[in-house]
Design an enzyme around this catalytic site. Structure first.
Site, PDB file in Angstrom:
ATOM      1  N   HIS A 103       1.011  -1.187   0.073  1.00 42.45           N
ATOM      2  CA  HIS A 103       0.040   0.397  -0.269  1.00 42.45           C
ATOM      3  C   HIS A 103       1.147   1.509  -0.007  1.00 42.45           C
ATOM      4  O   HIS A 103       1.956   1.288   0.772  1.00 42.45           O
ATOM      5  CB  HIS A 103      -1.077  -0.167   1.212  1.00 42.45           C
ATOM      6  CG  HIS A 103      -2.068   1.158   1.512  1.00 42.45           C
ATOM      7  ND1 HIS A 103      -1.993   2.369   2.272  1.00 42.45           N
ATOM      8  CD2 HIS A 103      -2.262   1.966   0.703  1.00 42.45           C
ATOM      9  CE1 HIS A 103      -2.178   3.201   2.110  1.00 42.45           C
ATOM     10  NE2 HIS A 103      -2.898   2.916   1.216  1.00 42.45           N
ATOM     11  N   SER A 104       0.486   2.706  -1.018  1.00 46.64           N
ATOM     12  CA  SER A 104       1.429   3.423  -1.116  1.00 46.64           C
ATOM     13  C   SER A 104       2.707   3.096  -1.101  1.00 46.64           C
ATOM     14  O   SER A 104       2.832   2.163  -2.051  1.00 46.64           O
ATOM     15  CB  SER A 104       0.781   3.990   0.308  1.00 46.64           C
ATOM     16  OG  SER A 104       1.584   5.376   0.648  1.00 46.64           O
ATOM     17  N   MET A 105       3.459   3.671  -0.554  1.00 43.92           N
ATOM     18  CA  MET A 105       5.323   2.841  -0.830  1.00 43.92           C
ATOM     19  C   MET A 105       5.556   1.703  -0.658  1.00 43.92           C
ATOM     20  O   MET A 105       6.469   1.271  -1.233  1.00 43.92           O
ATOM     21  CB  MET A 105       6.022   4.682   0.048  1.00 43.92           C
ATOM     22  CG  MET A 105       5.916   5.875  -0.642  1.00 43.92           C
ATOM     23  SD  MET A 105       6.118   6.066  -1.890  1.00 43.92           S
ATOM     24  CE  MET A 105       8.252   5.628  -1.956  1.00 43.92           C
ATOM     25  N   ILE A 139      -1.272  -1.192  -4.424  1.00 35.81           N
ATOM     26  CA  ILE A 139      -2.000  -0.185  -3.638  1.00 35.81           C
ATOM     27  C   ILE A 139      -2.469   0.982  -3.626  1.00 35.81           C
ATOM     28  O   ILE A 139      -1.433   1.592  -2.734  1.00 35.81           O
ATOM     29  CB  ILE A 139      -3.887  -1.012  -2.341  1.00 35.81           C
ATOM     30  CG1 ILE A 139      -3.036  -2.731  -2.537  1.00 35.81           C
ATOM     31  CG2 ILE A 139      -4.401  -0.140  -1.818  1.00 35.81           C
ATOM     32  CD1 ILE A 139      -4.188  -2.856  -1.522  1.00 35.81           C
ATOM     33  N   THR A 141      -0.508   3.111  -5.213  1.00 43.60           N
ATOM     34  CA  THR A 141       1.222   3.416  -5.147  1.00 43.60           C
ATOM     35  C   THR A 141       1.660   4.271  -6.344  1.00 43.60           C
ATOM     36  O   THR A 141       1.409   4.083  -7.466  1.00 43.60           O
ATOM     37  CB  THR A 141       1.552   2.128  -5.714  1.00 43.60           C
ATOM     38  OG1 THR A 141       1.505   0.939  -4.064  1.00 43.60           O
ATOM     39  CG2 THR A 141       3.462   2.142  -5.213  1.00 43.60           C
TER      40      THR A 141
END
Length: 980
Positions: A169-171, A195, A197
């Site tokens: 998720h994200s980074m 997700i 990212t």
């Protein structure tokens, strides 16, 4: 010239208002969150897993997720039989965010007849701000590799070592992708799901470490994996389900890259995600990309945080994972399938809902409720449901111009309902029926309809069907038994009447343009093709106004397809008269160079409610365009702010006001300007010259409209004005408050602080030594903070002293210049008249002496406008170093040394500032025209090279400080040499 100046002022004011309105609309008018919360059915438990060689990462940890068990569980001592999945949290993310994913998987495993279950692991990264400071990423990547090796060792007893699925998720998604650069790790990765990212470029490029991490990952993946890059002929709207190049090469047994066997899936949250905009969530190395608003059975937009707990989305991800997992032949454990083509087809079915190529033949008997329809428009509903199967035959033989058919089924879930067949007569009843039929469900598309009855629709070319299947005579619609309302709609039409081509309206087009005055009753589908929509901030508002409907609630579903951006298909839904009848069309990324949007336009498919008639129009959406402009380009604001400060400083450095004048009190002198707009336009031309000359480094490839740069630059002008006025108020009114706050933070006594300020005011070189030593001993941000505090206090004291002297001088002048009271008494003596005449003569002599003397100029700390600008530039430098300072502060407790990417530019700034204060700069001297040229060049460098790479601003600011100090030092040195 006067008219031009007025127009420029109006342009600045208008752009500022546009930016503020876009910012307001971006955060206020957000679609509601339709995600359902994921609930745990047992108490969430996290078992810590010992990581081999993990001692060098004392603030990281690996956990195994389970629920409901009271006794602690140790995966290293227990035989794990599930398929391993690792959740990688992102920026400021917690390892506990895995709860929703893992809990849904546990519930799904309980109802799985095959016995498939997943083992979810999660990593604790101490909630580090990895999106703001790139120094974290290399450590997190190394720890993720150790976790993968540790988990592989847990399952090493199996006959075949399992492959692992990474969900980031994200980074965390970028970290998961980055481990592929190590082929020894990459061969054990089955699938990576990212997700929300930013995969190919960061949201904000704040330091060199972050840029190096992205560049290194990109360089290695370019060698190890096949990339997908849109070309001038790319059109994913014509072929939505084409296979990515990596799969094509594997299928043709060509020399495929080493890591093409890893399935990469990326997802974006859509309009609600204001942290990672949709255009950043895809990667050229991906096999599949999908927006949550287009994923079947999800069909909603997720913000950045709800993407990890949204129940509909969590179910979709686990549905895919359970589909690619299987039980080994010895039934000892669960593993993920390694056939990438099969896994990709499963992913398409889960995240895209593709057309199914396989066609199966179904046999029907003559028994049943058979009907034949020859009408062009059919709306057939069964309000109370159906007790038995209902068959409707639709003839294929139509007039030549009626070659398209749209067929929609309502409340028919996953069953096959559309077929093609050759009809024959029933000898007993005389009715037509089909003994056998071929399924056409691969041509059916599921449409989101929120929580209302499911919609599925097929757009058919009747001519192609007749040519392909010569023996077919009819289409067959089969409605299964149901207790709910069920039915279907048919619309056979001339395609020329249902396709409308429009051009993207210009931004100065104020009028609402008609698209369709009134649709026919029964119209089910209309296609709008939009050319010349090339920029991500451009937006069209399409108004679908229902004129007359049979039911109080209607349904309109819009599908938006961008031909050069695979996976960015989006759906929007209108459902009631209470809702604003408007849809917004925009693109997520900039159009590729030399792309022909006339041949490959953006497509808007309108699936209408056939029981209504509509009026459809469109217009340029200023509100949506401004909000998207702010979302896409707010990262340019620091560069434009520094550009404005440099242009203001260029003017201030050669402007000296007289001591005691009112102008010398105004620190905002020079900020009411518009000349910095010339730099914006000049850089557009200069960029082309630099690219063609190939002498200088190539500027940033930001090929956007100049309107974007003007709006952002005017917002920077307004921000500089607000910052200056705020600094002025702080210097005047709140200097003592900041002084007391500094005492509390530094824990110094008032006497000690007074001594330090006195020393630094009279001997500023000690100021530089102290701050530089602090920066080298701790981090650059701490040294800059200390320098900013002392500089502010020095400037505040100097301003108060100057203001006090100014007021006393004005009061004294008023007293001296006040005429004596003219007495009206008749007994006034001649001595009083003589005294008055003597006083007047003295005043006239003093005034003549003052006029003969040259007025004293404001130099040093008395040139407040100059020093306020330096203070703001120092503050910008401090803000740019804030992420690394926070990282240093958090890592102290663990004894971790992290790189400081801005240490050397900060040392240059601190040394130059102390030298400027020591020399009482600015001084009236020669050579300011050369300094002005240098500042113009630096302002151009900022706009050419620092809009996306924000970290480069630290070097530009350091260069400006160094040039100022060098100029003042050389002039003073030259003056002393010339005297000798």
């Amino acid at each position: 010239m006067f008219m031009f100046r007025n127009c420029a002022v109006l342009l600045v004011i208008g752009s500022i208002c546009c930016f503020i309105y876009g910012l307001f609309r971006l955060h206020v008018e957000v679609e509601p969150n339709a995600c359902r919360m994921t609930y745990m059915f047992g108490e969430p438990m996290f078992a810590k897993v010992g990581v081999r060689d993990g001692d060098q990462y004392p603030n990281y940890a690996l956990y195994y997720y389970y629920e409901g068990l009271r006794q602690p569980l140790d995966p290293l001592k227990r035989r794990m039989t599930g398929a391993p999945v690792i959740f990688v949290p992102g920026n400021a993310g917690s390892y506990k965010q895995v709860r929703s994913l893992a809990s849904v998987a546990l519930r799904k495993a309980m109802s799985n007849d095959a016995g498939i279950h997943l083992d979810y692991y999660t990593i604790d990264y101490d909630e580090e701000l990895s999106a703001l400071y790139g120094g974290y990423l290399h450590r997190q990547q190394s720890y993720l590799k150790l976790c993968i090796r540790t988990i592989l060792s847990i399952y090493e007893g199996r006959t075949e070592q399992p492959s692992i699925v990474l969900i980031g998720h994200s980074m965390g998604g970028k970290l998961a992708q980055s481990v592929l650069v190590d082929p020894a790790i990459g061969q054990h990765i089955n699938t990576i799901i990212s997700i929300s990212t930013p995969l190919d470029q960061p949201v904000l490029n704040l330091d060199t470490q972050l840029e190096e991490f992205y560049d290194q990952t990109d360089a290695v993946l370019s060698k190890l994996r096949t990339a997908t890059v849109p070309t001038m002929t790319t059109n994913v709207c014509d072929s939505l389900h084409q296979r990515p190049p990596s799969v094509q090469r594997m299928a043709s047994q060509d020399s495929s890259a080493r890591l093409d066997n890893v399935l990469l899936i990326s997802t974006g949250g859509g309009n609600r995600d204001l942290l990672v905009r949709p255009g950043l969530t895809s990667s050229r190395f991906n096999d599949l990309h999908a927006m949550t608003s287009a994923i079947p059975k999800v069909s909603l937009s997720c913000d950045h945080l709800s993407a990890v707990w949204c129940l509909q989305f969590m179910q979709a991800i686990n549905r895919f994972l359970f589909s690619v997992a299987y039980v080994r032949e010895d039934r000892s454990s669960i593993a993920f399938g390694t056939n990438k083509q099969r896994n990709l087809q499963t992913a398409l079915s889960t995240f895209v809902k593709p057309r199914r190529r396989q066609q199966n033949t179904v046999r029907f008997g003559a028994a049943g409720n058979w009907h034949e329809e020859r009408r062009l428009v059919i709306n057939k509903y069964f309000t109370n449901g159906l007790k038995g199967t209902f068959f409707d035959l639709i003839g294929l033989q139509r007039q030549e111009r009626y070659r398209k058919a749209a067929i929609e089924a309502l409340n028919v879930d996953d069953e096959d309902w559309l077929f093609g067949c050759s009809a024959e007569d029933n000898n007993k009843t005389g009715q037509l029926y089909c003994e056998k039929a071929t399924s056409l469900m691969h041509l059916v598309q599921w449409l989101p309809n929120e929580d209302r009855e499911p919609r599925s629709i097929a757009l058919l070319d009747l001519h192609n069907l007749r040519k392909t299947y010569v023996h077919w005579t009819h289409l067959l619609v089969r409605l299964p038994p149901s207790a709910k309302r069920i039915g279907y709609n048919l619309d056979i039409y001339d395609p020329k009447e249902r396709v409308t081509d429009i051009k993207m309206p210009r931004w100065y087009t104020m009028a609402k343009l008609p698209l369709i005055n009134e649709t026919l009753q029964g119209t089910l589908h209309h296609r709008v093709r939009i050319s010349e929509m090339v920029d991500p901030y451009q937006s069209i508002r399409v108004i679908v106004e229902p004129l007359q409907c049979i039911n109080p609630e209607y349904r309109v579903t819009a599908r938006i397809c961008v031909p050069w951006a695979a996976g960015f298909e989006r759906f929007q839904t209108l459902k009631s008269f209470d809702q604003k009848p408007q849809l917004y069309v925009n693109v997520p990324t900039l159009v590729p160079r030399h792309y022909n949007t006339t041949l490959n336009p953006v497509t808007l498919e309108l699936y209408l409610d056939p029981t209504c008639r509509y009026r459809i129009s469109y217009e340029y959406s200023y509100s949506s365009a401004l909000s998207r402009l702010v979302l896409e380009f707010y990262g340019w604001l620091p560069a434009h702010l520094v550009c404005v400060l440099l242009i203001v400083l260029r003017k201030q450095v050669e402007t000296f006001y007289d001591v005691g004048t009112f102008r010398s009190l105004r620190p905002y002198v020079g900020y009411l300007q518009y000349t910095s707009l010339y730099i914006v336009t000049a850089c557009r031309l200069l960029k082309k010259l630099i690219i063609s000359s190939r002498v200088f480094p190539e500027p940033e490839p930001l090929d956007y409209s100049i309107n974007v740069s003007i709006v952002i630059h005017c917002a920077a002008i307004a921000l500089s004005l607000l910052a200056t006025l705020g600094t002025w108020l702080a210097l005047t009114l709140y200097g003592n408050a900041f002084y007391r706050l500094a005492l509390r933070i530094t824990r110094l006594s008032q006497a000690t602080s007074n001594v330090m300020i006195s020393i630094m005011t009279h001997l500023p070189i000690t100021y530089g030594i102290l701050t530089i030593a602090t920066a080298m001993g701790t981090c650059s941000g701490v040294g800059l903070l200390l320098a900013f505090v002392f500089y502010f206090l020095m400037l505040s004291n100097a301003y108060k002293d100057y203001l006090e002297d100014f007021l006393w001088q004005k009061a004294a002048n008023l007293v001296r210049g006040k005429p004596s009271a003219v007495t009206e008494q008749e007994d006034a003596t001649e001595e009083q008249n003589e005294e008055q005449n003597a006083l007047k003569q003295n005043d006239e002599q003093k005034q003549q002496q003052q006029e003969e003397e040259e007025p004293e100029a404001c130099v040093g700390l008395q040139n407040f406008s100059f020093h306020v600008t330096l203070l703001l530039m120092l503050f910008v430098q401090l803000l740019l170093n804030a992420p690394s300072s926070l990282a240093w502060l958090r890592s102290r407790r663990h004894g971790i040394n992290l790189p400081d990417p801005s240490l050397y530019p900060s040392i240059v700034v601190l040394a130059s500032l102390s030298l400027l204060l020591q020399l009482r700069a600015p001084q009236k001297c020669q050579g300011y025209w050369m300094l002005s040229i240098a500042f113009y060049i630096l302002a151009g460098v900022v706009l050419l090279y620092c809009q996306a790479a924000i970290y480069r601003l630290t070097y530009v600011i350091a260069g400006a400080f160094a040039l100022l100090s060098a100029h003042q030092s050389l002039w003073i040195l030259w003056g002393r040499v010339s005297r000798v």
